[in-house]
Motif scaffolding. Structure first.
Motif, PDB file in Angstrom:
ATOM      1  N   TYR A 363       0.814  -1.216   0.000  1.00 17.73           N
ATOM      2  CA  TYR A 363       0.000   0.000   0.000  1.00 17.73           C
ATOM      3  C   TYR A 363       0.842   1.259   0.000  1.00 17.73           C
ATOM      4  O   TYR A 363       0.381   2.326  -0.431  1.00 17.73           O
ATOM      5  CB  TYR A 363      -1.005  -0.002   1.155  1.00 17.73           C
ATOM      6  CG  TYR A 363      -0.458  -0.025   2.562  1.00 17.73           C
ATOM      7  CD1 TYR A 363       0.118   1.094   3.143  1.00 17.73           C
ATOM      8  CD2 TYR A 363      -0.580  -1.180   3.352  1.00 17.73           C
ATOM      9  CE1 TYR A 363       0.585   1.072   4.450  1.00 17.73           C
ATOM     10  CE2 TYR A 363      -0.124  -1.213   4.653  1.00 17.73           C
ATOM     11  CZ  TYR A 363       0.456  -0.086   5.200  1.00 17.73           C
ATOM     12  OH  TYR A 363       0.926  -0.113   6.499  1.00 17.73           O
ATOM     13  N   GLY A 366       1.013   2.080  -3.580  1.00 16.82           N
ATOM     14  CA  GLY A 366      -0.229   2.400  -4.262  1.00 16.82           C
ATOM     15  C   GLY A 366      -1.167   1.235  -4.482  1.00 16.82           C
ATOM     16  O   GLY A 366      -2.212   1.401  -5.115  1.00 16.82           O
ATOM     17  N   PRO A 368      -4.154  -0.701  -3.586  1.00 16.61           N
ATOM     18  CA  PRO A 368      -5.278  -0.399  -2.693  1.00 16.61           C
ATOM     19  C   PRO A 368      -5.462  -1.475  -1.627  1.00 16.61           C
ATOM     20  O   PRO A 368      -5.243  -2.670  -1.880  1.00 16.61           O
ATOM     21  CB  PRO A 368      -6.480  -0.348  -3.641  1.00 16.61           C
ATOM     22  CG  PRO A 368      -5.896  -0.078  -4.988  1.00 16.61           C
ATOM     23  CD  PRO A 368      -4.569  -0.782  -4.996  1.00 16.61           C
ATOM     24  N   GLN A 452      -8.218   7.416  -9.292  1.00 12.72           N
ATOM     25  CA  GLN A 452      -7.707   7.254  -7.932  1.00 12.72           C
ATOM     26  C   GLN A 452      -6.542   6.279  -7.886  1.00 12.72           C
ATOM     27  O   GLN A 452      -5.558   6.504  -7.177  1.00 12.72           O
ATOM     28  CB  GLN A 452      -8.824   6.774  -7.012  1.00 12.72           C
ATOM     29  CG  GLN A 452      -8.414   6.634  -5.548  1.00 12.72           C
ATOM     30  CD  GLN A 452      -9.547   6.158  -4.657  1.00 12.72           C
ATOM     31  OE1 GLN A 452     -10.708   6.154  -5.064  1.00 12.72           O
ATOM     32  NE2 GLN A 452      -9.222   5.758  -3.445  1.00 12.72           N
ATOM     33  N   SER A 456      -2.708   7.370  -6.789  1.00 12.78           N
ATOM     34  CA  SER A 456      -2.263   6.791  -5.517  1.00 12.78           C
ATOM     35  C   SER A 456      -0.929   6.078  -5.614  1.00 12.78           C
ATOM     36  O   SER A 456      -0.352   5.712  -4.588  1.00 12.78           O
ATOM     37  CB  SER A 456      -3.323   5.805  -4.998  1.00 12.78           C
ATOM     38  OG  SER A 456      -4.548   6.447  -4.760  1.00 12.78           O
ATOM     39  N   GLY A 458       2.685   5.472  -5.477  1.00  7.36           N
ATOM     40  CA  GLY A 458       3.605   6.270  -4.674  1.00  7.36           C
ATOM     41  C   GLY A 458       4.843   6.757  -5.403  1.00  7.36           C
ATOM     42  O   GLY A 458       5.212   6.239  -6.461  1.00  7.36           O
TER      43      GLY A 458
END
Length: 484
Positions: A363, A366, A368, A452, A456, A458
């Protein structure tokens, strides 16, 4: 042999090297030149980057650029690579230009660093492919793009306030290289107060709230605001705009919001020359030509993905080229007996003896949290490559809780499960039109939007820019060691 270009955005320099392998087995980095600067990817030798376009890919050679997010320490790891295909982005931009046709123009939305893909290279690609503007949300994003040779205006979507005559944005506002979105009368007056000191008018787009209720003026106040923008000294009205709430999923709501917006435009009557009316983002652009009007704003579409209903995506998605791909490899493989649990909280238990692979992304990169299967939920799937590296061998479900740095996947359903060993390539997001690892499908399996998911991913995941002439299909030969 591949020619590689890695960009360290903190230092604004390029590193050149010849490499023979990438993520799946870097063996040789033959430096070209002598100067070494700390913080550059792989410690490569460097030369100043003068802003000139790098040579396009040729047969057997791929141009690659790795972007270091600005103002962040160099903490990217080599456990995965996120490929951004600039050639695919250019093809997608051209596809939307053909779809809308003149006199409608396209604006490429590159806010939030182009969804994390690199605003400057993406914006340059979009404008070179024919898009007439690019849009960002913040002043800082616009300032960053002004250092690129775009040759097209930058539209700031957020409400810009408290400008002063010495603001670094002022020269670009006066020249029209930056345009502003006006959300209410008080903002317009603030802009007008500084506009009179400039040699040229500040170009603005008036935002009408047709139902989103997160910005823009109410319909009852729109005529007054539009008239004020047309009459105010130092202000040029470049556009009237709105934004739909559910263009990808609700045709009736979109028609109703368009009706609200159209009624306001009709009440205004004659608009200044060059003023463009625009409402459609990617989904509305695909849904109905009636929404094209003077300009469309394309965001996720240039990535090669259509948000919203599956039917809407099918209507145009096949004409686009998926532009992103996220790759990694198995770090560890082990046996798990029936009934044994995996991960934090013991959220998933094996229903049969199986083999489990560990992929070193989590996570913090990125992935989820909802990607992992648990009792009662299915989980997302990722692709596992064949041992010969020529095809996708199958798909493995992400199981248990997603950890900060790693995920577990169930290899038990793969036809060659006994042969899967550490080092095997996997793909989290594929540059394909179908299958569970498309950007759209992987995001849906995690219960989020493609926007999203992209935003997200990273900063420690290395972004690599590539140019490919054609979209890769699921059956195309796969050569992970060649980084293609």
């Amino acid at each position: 042999m591949l020619e590689a270009y890695f960009l360290d955005a903190r230092e604004h320099i390029w590193a050149e090297a010849k490499i023979t392998k990438d993520l799946f087995g870097v063996e040789n980095v033959a430096h070209m030149g002598r100067a070494i600067r700390p913080g550059v990817a792989f410690g490569m030798s460097v030369r100043p980057y003068d802003g000139a376009a790098q040579p396009a890919a040729t047969h057997g050679r791929i141009e690659r650029k790795s972007i270091q997010p600005p103002d962040r320490p160099a903490r990217m790891h080599s456990d995965s690579l996120f490929h951004v295909d600039l050639a695919a982005i250019a093809r997608n931009a051209a596809a939307f230009s053909r779809l809308v046709g003149p006199p409608t123009v396209c604006c490429g939305v590159v806010k939030s660093d182009a969804y994390g893909l690199g605003a400057r290279p993406v914006a340059e690609t979009l404008t070179q492919a024919g898009m007439s503007l690019v849009a960002v949300f913040r002043v800082e994003e616009a300032l960053d793009l002004l250092s690129s040779p775009l040759g097209r205006p930058v539209l700031i979507l957020g409400a810009v306030r408290s400008l002063c005559p010495m603001h670094p944005l002022m020269p670009s506002l006066a020249s029209g290289d930056v345009q502003l979105v006006v959300h209410d009368l008080s903002q317009l007056k603030e802009i007008g107060a500084v506009a009179t000191s400039l040699p040229g008018p500040i170009q603005v787009h008036v935002m009408v709230d047709a139902g989103m209720r997160r910005g823009g003026c109410p319909p009852s106040e729109a005529p007054q605001l539009i008239e004020a923008a047309m009459q105010m000294p130092g202000i040029g009205l470049a556009g009237l705009m709105t934004h739909f709430t559910s263009a990808g999923t609700d045709a009736a709501a979109t028609r109703a919001e368009q009706a609200v917006f159209s009624e306001i435009v009709d009440r205004i009557g004659r608009l200044p020359e060059g003023c463009r009316v625009h409402a459609a983002a990617t989904a509305a652009t695909v849904r109905d030509p009636a929404y094209h009007q003077g300009m469309v704003r394309i965001g996720l579409g240039w990535v090669g993905c259509i948000p919203g209903d599956e039917a809407l995506s099918a209507a145009f998605g096949s004409q686009l080229s998926p532009a992103v791909r996220w790759r990694s490899s198995l770090r560890h493989v082990h046996h798990v007996q029936e009934g044994h649990a995996i991960g934090y909280g013991q959220r998933w238990r094996a229903k049969r003896d199986t083999r489990v692979g560990i992929v070193p992304v989590g996570y913090a990169d990125g992935i989820p949290l909802a990607a992992g299967a648990c009792d009662g939920c299915e989980g997302a799937r990722i692709a596992v490559v064949s041992s010969a590296g020529e095809r996708i061998a199958g798909y493995a479900t992400v199981i248990g809780a997603v950890s900060m740095d790693q995920i577990a996947i169930d290899l038990g359903d793969l036809p060659e499960v006994s042969a899967v060993e550490p080092g095997r390539a996997v793909e989290i997001i594929s540059a394909t039109h179908e299958g569970p690892t498309t950007l759209r499908n992987f995001a849906a399996a995690c219960g989020i939007t493609p926007h999203q998911l992209l935003a997200s991913i990273g900063p420690r995941v290395r972004r690599v820019l590539v140019n490919r002439e054609e979209t890769v299909s699921q059956t195309e030969a796969w050569h992970p060691a060649a980084a293609v």
